[in-house]
Design a protein around this motif. Structure first.
Motif, mmCIF file in Angstrom:
data_model
loop_
_atom_site.group_PDB
_atom_site.id
_atom_site.type_symbol
_atom_site.label_atom_id
_atom_site.label_comp_id
_atom_site.label_asym_id
_atom_site.label_seq_id
_atom_site.Cartn_x
_atom_site.Cartn_y
_atom_site.Cartn_z
ATOM 1 N N ASN A 34 0.810 -1.227 0.000
ATOM 2 C CA ASN A 34 0.000 0.000 0.000
ATOM 3 C C ASN A 34 0.840 1.272 0.000
ATOM 4 O OD1 ASN A 34 -2.191 -1.681 0.072
ATOM 5 N ND2 ASN A 34 -2.797 -1.188 2.155
ATOM 6 N N GLY A 35 2.029 1.204 -0.521
ATOM 7 C CA GLY A 35 2.880 2.378 -0.617
ATOM 8 C C GLY A 35 3.402 2.912 0.697
ATOM 9 N N GLN A 36 3.154 2.195 1.818
ATOM 10 C CA GLN A 36 3.587 2.744 3.102
ATOM 11 C C GLN A 36 4.073 1.731 4.122
ATOM 12 O OE1 GLN A 36 0.327 4.958 4.678
ATOM 13 N NE2 GLN A 36 -1.087 3.245 4.644
ATOM 14 N N TYR A 37 3.763 0.471 3.954
ATOM 15 C CA TYR A 37 4.207 -0.555 4.898
ATOM 16 C C TYR A 37 5.297 -1.387 4.227
ATOM 17 C CZ TYR A 37 -0.302 0.583 6.978
ATOM 18 O OH TYR A 37 -1.377 1.237 7.513
ATOM 19 N N ALA A 38 6.368 -1.656 4.947
ATOM 20 C CA ALA A 38 7.477 -2.381 4.334
ATOM 21 C C ALA A 38 7.932 -3.566 5.178
ATOM 22 C CB ALA A 38 8.662 -1.443 4.116
ATOM 23 N N ILE A 53 0.565 -8.388 6.528
ATOM 24 C CA ILE A 53 -0.713 -8.231 5.831
ATOM 25 C C ILE A 53 -1.865 -8.176 6.826
ATOM 26 C CG2 ILE A 53 -2.334 -9.372 4.259
ATOM 27 C CD1 ILE A 53 0.233 -10.368 2.733
ATOM 28 N N ARG A 54 -1.822 -9.013 7.841
ATOM 29 C CA ARG A 54 -2.876 -8.975 8.866
ATOM 30 C C ARG A 54 -2.885 -7.644 9.601
ATOM 31 N NH1 ARG A 54 -2.385 -15.171 10.855
ATOM 32 N NH2 ARG A 54 -3.894 -15.988 9.384
ATOM 33 N N GLN A 55 -1.708 -7.130 9.920
ATOM 34 C CA GLN A 55 -1.611 -5.838 10.603
ATOM 35 C C GLN A 55 -2.170 -4.716 9.734
ATOM 36 O OE1 GLN A 55 -0.610 -5.168 13.749
ATOM 37 N NE2 GLN A 55 -1.114 -3.018 13.412
ATOM 38 N N ILE A 56 -1.843 -4.733 8.459
ATOM 39 C CA ILE A 56 -2.338 -3.710 7.534
ATOM 40 C C ILE A 56 -3.856 -3.785 7.430
ATOM 41 C CG2 ILE A 56 -2.359 -2.996 5.112
ATOM 42 C CD1 ILE A 56 0.622 -4.078 5.066
ATOM 43 N N MET A 57 -4.388 -4.999 7.314
ATOM 44 C CA MET A 57 -5.832 -5.173 7.230
ATOM 45 C C MET A 57 -6.518 -4.714 8.508
ATOM 46 S SD MET A 57 -5.973 -8.851 5.252
ATOM 47 C CE MET A 57 -7.711 -9.074 5.549
ATOM 48 N N SER A 58 -5.901 -5.007 9.631
ATOM 49 C CA SER A 58 -6.458 -4.601 10.908
ATOM 50 C C SER A 58 -6.523 -3.075 11.019
ATOM 51 C CB SER A 58 -5.604 -5.176 12.043
ATOM 52 O OG SER A 58 -6.064 -4.694 13.293
ATOM 53 N N GLU A 59 -5.448 -2.431 10.642
ATOM 54 C CA GLU A 59 -5.420 -0.961 10.688
ATOM 55 C C GLU A 59 -6.426 -0.358 9.728
ATOM 56 O OE1 GLU A 59 -1.444 0.511 10.241
ATOM 57 O OE2 GLU A 59 -0.700 -0.728 11.877
ATOM 58 N N ALA A 60 -6.593 -0.981 8.563
ATOM 59 C CA ALA A 60 -7.535 -0.464 7.565
ATOM 60 C C ALA A 60 -8.975 -0.591 8.046
ATOM 61 C CB ALA A 60 -7.356 -1.207 6.248
ATOM 62 N N LYS A 61 -9.253 -1.641 8.826
ATOM 63 C CA LYS A 61 -10.614 -1.865 9.320
ATOM 64 C C LYS A 61 -10.838 -1.228 10.693
ATOM 65 C CE LYS A 61 -11.407 -6.077 6.744
ATOM 66 N NZ LYS A 61 -11.754 -7.495 6.789
ATOM 67 N N GLY A 62 -9.776 -0.729 11.290
ATOM 68 C CA GLY A 62 -9.900 -0.104 12.600
ATOM 69 C C GLY A 62 -10.086 -1.087 13.730
ATOM 70 N N GLY A 63 -9.689 -2.330 13.513
ATOM 71 C CA GLY A 63 -9.862 -3.336 14.551
ATOM 72 C C GLY A 63 -8.839 -4.432 14.401
ATOM 73 N N THR A 64 -9.232 -5.645 14.714
ATOM 74 C CA THR A 64 -8.310 -6.773 14.623
ATOM 75 C C THR A 64 -8.780 -7.720 13.531
ATOM 76 O OG1 THR A 64 -9.560 -8.018 16.269
ATOM 77 C CG2 THR A 64 -7.716 -6.666 17.067
ATOM 78 N N VAL A 65 -7.816 -8.403 12.943
ATOM 79 C CA VAL A 65 -8.072 -9.388 11.913
ATOM 80 C C VAL A 65 -7.456 -10.681 12.350
ATOM 81 C CG1 VAL A 65 -7.649 -10.043 9.516
ATOM 82 C CG2 VAL A 65 -8.107 -7.657 10.068
ATOM 83 N N SER A 66 -8.182 -11.783 12.228
ATOM 84 C CA SER A 66 -7.660 -13.091 12.634
ATOM 85 C C SER A 66 -7.036 -13.793 11.468
ATOM 86 C CB SER A 66 -8.786 -13.955 13.183
ATOM 87 O OG SER A 66 -9.357 -13.328 14.297
#
Length: 97
Positions: free
Chosen positions: A66-70, A84-97
């Motif tokens: 996403n041009g910002q996470y490495a 990828i899980r961390q990025i998805m979690s931040e994008a959704k404003g919560g946690t991703v399993s």
């Protein structure tokens, strides 16, 4: 380029070889030769280089999401899954399993 360098032992500084590689992937060889012999894209390349250096990229490989996470260096699959899980979690404003 990876195959030429890592498998075939090629020289990434060889402009003739670079033009041949460009042609092998469907690019116009004469245009590639003209670009390699000029400074046509020097400014753009240097700007990109400075952008990524300013973002902390200083090693190869570095995979940018996403041009910002490495994720830098040779990492196991788990490191990419975690990123990828961390990025998805931040994008959704919560946690991703």
């Amino acid at each position: 380029m990876f195959k030429a360098y890592f498998t075939d032992g090629g020289n990434p500084s060889d402009l003739v070889q670079l033009a041949r590689i460009a042609e092998s992937v469907g690019l116009d060889r004469q245009r590639a030769e003209a670009i390699l012999a000029s400074d046509e894209f020097t400014r753009e390349v240097r700007q990109e280089e400075q952008l990524w250096l300013s973002r902390g990229v200083s090693s190869v490989p570095t995979v940018v999401f996403n041009g910002q996470y490495a994720v830098t260096g040779g990492q196991p699959v788990e490191a990419f899954v975690g990123a990828i899980r961390q990025i998805m979690s931040e994008a959704k404003g919560g946690t991703v399993s």
